[in-house]
Motif scaffolding. Structure first.
Motif, PDB file in Angstrom:
ATOM      1  N   ASN A   1     -13.446 -36.103 -15.309  1.00  0.00           N
ATOM      2  CA  ASN A   1     -13.429 -34.702 -15.727  1.00  0.00           C
ATOM      3  C   ASN A   1     -13.491 -33.754 -14.596  1.00  0.00           C
ATOM      4  OD1 ASN A   1     -12.928 -35.524 -18.186  1.00  0.00           O
ATOM      5  ND2 ASN A   1     -14.833 -35.280 -18.889  1.00  0.00           N
ATOM      6  N   GLY A   2     -12.915 -34.206 -13.173  1.00  0.00           N
ATOM      7  CA  GLY A   2     -13.016 -33.247 -11.927  1.00  0.00           C
ATOM      8  C   GLY A   2     -14.380 -33.393 -11.343  1.00  0.00           C
ATOM      9  N   GLU A   3     -15.098 -34.083 -11.708  1.00  0.00           N
ATOM     10  CA  GLU A   3     -16.460 -34.415 -11.103  1.00  0.00           C
ATOM     11  C   GLU A   3     -16.439 -35.791 -10.239  1.00  0.00           C
ATOM     12  OE1 GLU A   3     -18.939 -32.614 -10.311  1.00  0.00           O
ATOM     13  OE2 GLU A   3     -18.716 -31.031 -11.818  1.00  0.00           O
ATOM     14  N   ARG A   4     -16.348 -35.854  -8.843  1.00  0.00           N
ATOM     15  CA  ARG A   4     -16.284 -37.150  -8.398  1.00  0.00           C
ATOM     16  C   ARG A   4     -17.640 -37.617  -7.647  1.00  0.00           C
ATOM     17  NH1 ARG A   4     -13.143 -40.486  -6.730  1.00  0.00           N
ATOM     18  NH2 ARG A   4     -10.935 -39.270  -7.274  1.00  0.00           N
ATOM     19  N   ILE A   5     -17.850 -38.788  -8.014  1.00  0.00           N
ATOM     20  CA  ILE A   5     -19.255 -39.564  -7.670  1.00  0.00           C
ATOM     21  C   ILE A   5     -18.768 -40.409  -6.645  1.00  0.00           C
ATOM     22  CG2 ILE A   5     -20.971 -40.828  -8.634  1.00  0.00           C
ATOM     23  CD1 ILE A   5     -20.817 -38.230 -10.031  1.00  0.00           C
ATOM     24  N   LEU A   6     -17.916 -41.101  -6.622  1.00  0.00           N
ATOM     25  CA  LEU A   6     -17.679 -42.262  -5.457  1.00  0.00           C
ATOM     26  C   LEU A   6     -16.242 -41.864  -5.247  1.00  0.00           C
ATOM     27  CD1 LEU A   6     -19.425 -45.164  -6.340  1.00  0.00           C
ATOM     28  CD2 LEU A   6     -20.256 -43.665  -4.558  1.00  0.00           C
ATOM     29  N   GLY A   7     -15.892 -42.322  -4.189  1.00  0.00           N
ATOM     30  CA  GLY A   7     -14.296 -42.316  -3.530  1.00  0.00           C
ATOM     31  C   GLY A   7     -13.716 -43.758  -4.108  1.00  0.00           C
ATOM     32  N   PRO A   8     -12.371 -43.748  -4.586  1.00  0.00           N
ATOM     33  CA  PRO A   8     -11.738 -44.887  -5.243  1.00  0.00           C
ATOM     34  C   PRO A   8     -11.936 -46.333  -4.055  1.00  0.00           C
ATOM     35  CG  PRO A   8     -10.304 -43.203  -4.537  1.00  0.00           C
ATOM     36  CD  PRO A   8     -11.624 -42.603  -4.343  1.00  0.00           C
ATOM     37  N   ARG A   9     -12.034 -46.056  -2.738  1.00  0.00           N
ATOM     38  CA  ARG A   9     -11.871 -47.166  -1.854  1.00  0.00           C
ATOM     39  C   ARG A   9     -13.200 -47.809  -1.857  1.00  0.00           C
ATOM     40  NH1 ARG A   9      -7.975 -43.937  -0.835  1.00  0.00           N
ATOM     41  NH2 ARG A   9      -6.089 -44.788   0.133  1.00  0.00           N
ATOM     42  N   THR A  10     -14.364 -47.039  -1.870  1.00  0.00           N
ATOM     43  CA  THR A  10     -15.666 -47.425  -1.983  1.00  0.00           C
ATOM     44  C   THR A  10     -16.104 -48.118  -3.168  1.00  0.00           C
ATOM     45  OG1 THR A  10     -16.529 -45.503  -0.614  1.00  0.00           O
ATOM     46  CG2 THR A  10     -18.420 -46.666  -2.029  1.00  0.00           C
ATOM     47  N   LEU A  11     -15.270 -47.626  -4.435  1.00  0.00           N
ATOM     48  CA  LEU A  11     -15.559 -48.278  -5.570  1.00  0.00           C
ATOM     49  C   LEU A  11     -14.886 -49.691  -5.639  1.00  0.00           C
ATOM     50  CD1 LEU A  11     -16.825 -48.000  -8.410  1.00  0.00           C
ATOM     51  CD2 LEU A  11     -14.495 -46.973  -9.060  1.00  0.00           C
ATOM     52  N   ARG A  12     -13.670 -49.880  -4.878  1.00  0.00           N
ATOM     53  CA  ARG A  12     -13.051 -51.112  -4.936  1.00  0.00           C
ATOM     54  C   ARG A  12     -13.926 -52.068  -3.863  1.00  0.00           C
ATOM     55  NH1 ARG A  12      -8.075 -48.039  -4.399  1.00  0.00           N
ATOM     56  NH2 ARG A  12      -7.937 -48.081  -2.287  1.00  0.00           N
ATOM     57  N   LEU A  13     -14.656 -51.694  -3.034  1.00  0.00           N
ATOM     58  CA  LEU A  13     -15.445 -52.326  -2.153  1.00  0.00           C
ATOM     59  C   LEU A  13     -16.592 -52.704  -3.084  1.00  0.00           C
ATOM     60  CD1 LEU A  13     -16.727 -53.717   0.528  1.00  0.00           C
ATOM     61  CD2 LEU A  13     -17.546 -51.204   0.735  1.00  0.00           C
ATOM     62  N   ALA A  14     -17.002 -52.122  -4.053  1.00  0.00           N
ATOM     63  CA  ALA A  14     -18.170 -52.337  -4.828  1.00  0.00           C
ATOM     64  C   ALA A  14     -17.800 -53.279  -5.780  1.00  0.00           C
ATOM     65  CB  ALA A  14     -18.925 -51.220  -5.330  1.00  0.00           C
ATOM     66  N   ALA A  15     -16.595 -53.435  -6.254  1.00  0.00           N
ATOM     67  CA  ALA A  15     -16.184 -54.031  -7.557  1.00  0.00           C
ATOM     68  C   ALA A  15     -15.556 -55.365  -7.216  1.00  0.00           C
ATOM     69  CB  ALA A  15     -15.074 -53.304  -8.429  1.00  0.00           C
ATOM     70  N   CYS A  16     -15.680 -55.835  -5.834  1.00  0.00           N
ATOM     71  CA  CYS A  16     -15.011 -57.248  -5.497  1.00  0.00           C
ATOM     72  C   CYS A  16     -16.163 -58.136  -5.359  1.00  0.00           C
ATOM     73  CB  CYS A  16     -14.139 -57.055  -4.280  1.00  0.00           C
ATOM     74  SG  CYS A  16     -15.024 -56.644  -2.655  1.00  0.00           S
ATOM     75  N   ASN A  17     -15.608 -59.389  -5.295  1.00  0.00           N
ATOM     76  CA  ASN A  17     -16.674 -60.481  -5.113  1.00  0.00           C
ATOM     77  C   ASN A  17     -17.331 -60.260  -3.595  1.00  0.00           C
ATOM     78  OD1 ASN A  17     -18.437 -62.750  -5.521  1.00  0.00           O
ATOM     79  ND2 ASN A  17     -17.015 -64.062  -4.722  1.00  0.00           N
ATOM     80  N   HIS A  18     -18.793 -60.379  -3.420  1.00  0.00           N
ATOM     81  CA  HIS A  18     -19.522 -60.117  -2.326  1.00  0.00           C
ATOM     82  C   HIS A  18     -20.137 -61.498  -1.931  1.00  0.00           C
ATOM     83  CE1 HIS A  18     -19.344 -55.696  -0.952  1.00  0.00           C
ATOM     84  NE2 HIS A  18     -18.815 -55.869  -2.190  1.00  0.00           N
ATOM     85  N   LEU A  19     -19.731 -62.767  -2.627  1.00  0.00           N
ATOM     86  CA  LEU A  19     -20.626 -63.844  -2.392  1.00  0.00           C
ATOM     87  C   LEU A  19     -19.232 -64.800  -1.743  1.00  0.00           C
ATOM     88  CD1 LEU A  19     -22.224 -64.841  -5.511  1.00  0.00           C
ATOM     89  CD2 LEU A  19     -23.088 -63.396  -3.628  1.00  0.00           C
TER      90      LEU A  19
END
Length: 410
Positions: free
Chosen positions: A299-317
Motif C-alpha cells: 500500500n505504497g510503503e516500501r520496506i525492502l527492495g525487490p532484489r534484496t527480497l529475492r536474495l533473502a528468499a533463495c537458498n543460502h546453504l
C-alpha cells in the motif's frame, strides 16, 4: 495492490481456486476441533493480493467455550524470526551492515569465541574457533550457536537460563552477552543448527539503529504496514484478546502457562527476543507476508527492495538441510528443504514429499502458527493456533495438500 479487507474479496474461482475443494479447509479444521486434537485456530489463504479463504474453527479458550475469533492476539513464537531478518536487511540496504561482517564488529563480546571439543562433558572443554561467526551465519543458523531445545550440553545450558526464551531477562543486551560467554557447538559455517542467532541479530539491530528492538519494529515495520496489534507485549486493555496456550499431553490437550508464557499477561517484558518474542493477529501477519509477496512494498510503503527480497528468499546453504543439519528439532523438515535469510525454502517437493512449488518460503512457531509465501503461485497462506508443540499434529503438510488440491488455475 492488496485489499487487506476484513472479509473475503470476490469469488475464489477468480483467483484460481476450485471453490468446493477450498471448503475442505473448513471441514478439516472442524474435524480437528471435534476430535479434541487442537483447541481451535484460523486459516487465511490469499492470492494476487486478494483474500480467497478465511475461516476460524474451535475455541480460543476451551474451558470457557470461547470461540476462536479473527482479532485474537496469538503468540507467534519463531514467526518473529522473519520480522527480525527484515529489520536487519533494511540496515543492509542502507549499507550500515554487511552480511559477511563478523559479529564482533558490532558486539565485542563475541571476540575470541570458544568451541566445544567433540564429546565434551563440561562447558570449559573448549578450543578457539577457527572461523569468526558472521551476520550471515546468524541469519542462516550456521553460526554454531544452540537453542534451549537442543538435546546436548550447550542446549541444556541455554534451557537452564532460558536464553532466547525469557521475556524478563533484564534486557536483550544482557541476554546476548550471556550467550557470547558460552562456547559454540560447531565451527561456524560447517553445520546447520536451529539457534538463538535471531536474538543476536536483534541485538545488532539495536546497536546499529540506536533503538531498542521493539521501537525499531514499530517505527520501521509495524506502523508503515499497519500492524497495529503486533508487539512484544499486549496492552492491559487488550488482554482479553490473548487466548490461553495449550499443550499436548497423554490425556489430551491441556493448559500450558509456564512463567515465560505468562509474562505476556503480566506485562513484564523487558527482553525483546528477536527469535520468538512477538504476539499479534493473523491479519497483521498477513500484512507482513503480503509485503514479502509483493516484493517488499504494501500500500505504497516500501520496506525492502525487490532484489534484496529475492536474495533473502533463495537458498543460502550448499544443499538441503538434510545435508548440513544436526540432529536437533526445528520448525521444518530437512529433506528437499533449504534455508534462506527469512526461513526455509522448498528446493525439491518430491524429495520433501509435500505439495509445494520450488521457491516457496516461510516459517512456523512453536505453538503451531505457520506461514508460507509462494513466488510462483503469487500466494500467501497463514495458519494460527495455540498448541504446543508445533509437531503435535501434522497440520502443516496437510494444509499444503489441501491448498494445492484446491488450486487449479493461474
Amino acid at each position: 495492490m492488496s485489499h487487506l479487507d476484513s472479509e473475503p474479496v470476490g469469488d475464489p474461482a477468480n483467483l484460481g481456486f476450485d471453490k468446493v475443494r477450498l471448503t475442505r479447509l473448513k471441514h478439516w479444521m472442524q474435524r480437528y476441533t471435534d476430535t479434541g486434537r487442537w483447541p481451535g485456530g484460523a486459516v487465511l489463504v490469499a492470492r494476487h493480493g486478494e483474500l480467497a479463504f478465511f475461516e476460524c474453527a474451535g475455541h480460543a479458550d476451551v474451558e470457557a467455550k470461547r470461540p476462536w475469533q479473527r482479532d485474537l492476539i496469538a503468540r507467534i513464537w519463531s514467526m518473529t524470526k522473519p520480522v527480525t531478518a527484515v529489520a536487519l536487511l533494511m540496515l543492509y540496504e542502507e549499507t550500515r551492515v554487511h552480511l559477511d561482517d563478523p559479529v564482533e564488529a558490532y558486539l565485542p563480546e563475541f571476540k575470541d569465541m570458544q568451541l566445544l571439543i567433540p564429546g565434551a562433558t563440561s562447558l570449559d572443554q573448549t578450543v578457539p574457533v577457527k572461523t569468526k561467526p558472521t551476520i550471515h551465519h546468524l541469519l542462516t543458523h550456521t553460526s554454531g550457536l544452540s537453542l534451549f531445545t537442543g538435546p546436548r550440553l550447550l542446549g541444556e545450558a541455554y534451557a537452564r537460563e532460558a536464553l532466547g526464551l525469557a521475556k524478563g531477562y533484564g534486557g536483550l543486551d544482557k541476554m546476548v552477552r550471556r550467550i557470547a560467554e558460552l562456547p559454540l557447538e560447531w565451527e561456524p559455517g560447517t553445520r546447520w543448527q536451529y539457534s538463538v542467532g535471531s536474538d543476536v541479530i536483534g541485538r545488532i539491530v539495536e546497536v546499529v539503529s540506536g533503538m531498542t528492538l521493539d521501537k525499531y519494529f514499530v517505527t520501521r515495520i509495524f506502523e508503515p504496514l499497519g500492524m497495529t496489534d503486533t508487539g512484544f507485549s499486549v496492552p492491559e486493555s487488550e488482554m482479553s484478546r490473548l487466548p490461553p496456550q495449550y499443550e499436548v499431553t497423554p490425556a489430551g490437550i491441556a493448559l500450558n502457562e509456564a512463567p515465560e508464557i505468562s509474562a505476556w499477561r503480566q506485562g513484564k517484558v523487558d527482553t525483546f527476543c528477536g527469535g520468538g518474542g512477538l504476539v499479534g493477529t493473523i491479519d497483521d501477519y498477513w500484512r507482513f507476508a503480503e509485503m514479502l509477496r509483493a516484493g517488499g512494498e504494501l500500500n505504497g510503503e516500501r520496506i525492502l527492495g525487490p532484489r534484496t527480497l529475492r536474495l533473502a528468499a533463495c537458498n543460502h546453504l550448499p544443499g538441503d538441510l538434510a545435508s548440513l543439519a544436526t540432529e536437533v528439532w526445528a520448525e521444518t523438515q530437512f529433506d528437499g528443504i533449504g534455508f534462506g535469510l527469512l526461513g526455509s525454502v522448498v528446493l525439491d517437493p518430491a524429495k520433501a514429499k509435500i505439495s509445494a512449488q520450488v521457491g516457496d518460503y516461510g516459517w512456523g512457531g512453536a505453538a503451531g502458527t505457520f506461514f508460507w509465501v509462494s513466488p510462483v503461485d503469487d500466494m500467501v497462506v497463514i495458519l494460527f493456533t495455540q498448541l504446543l508443540p508445533s509437531s503435535a499434529i501434522p497440520v502443516r503438510k496437510e494444509l499444503r495438500a489441501l491448498v494445492h488440491g484446491a488450486l487449479t488455475g493461474v
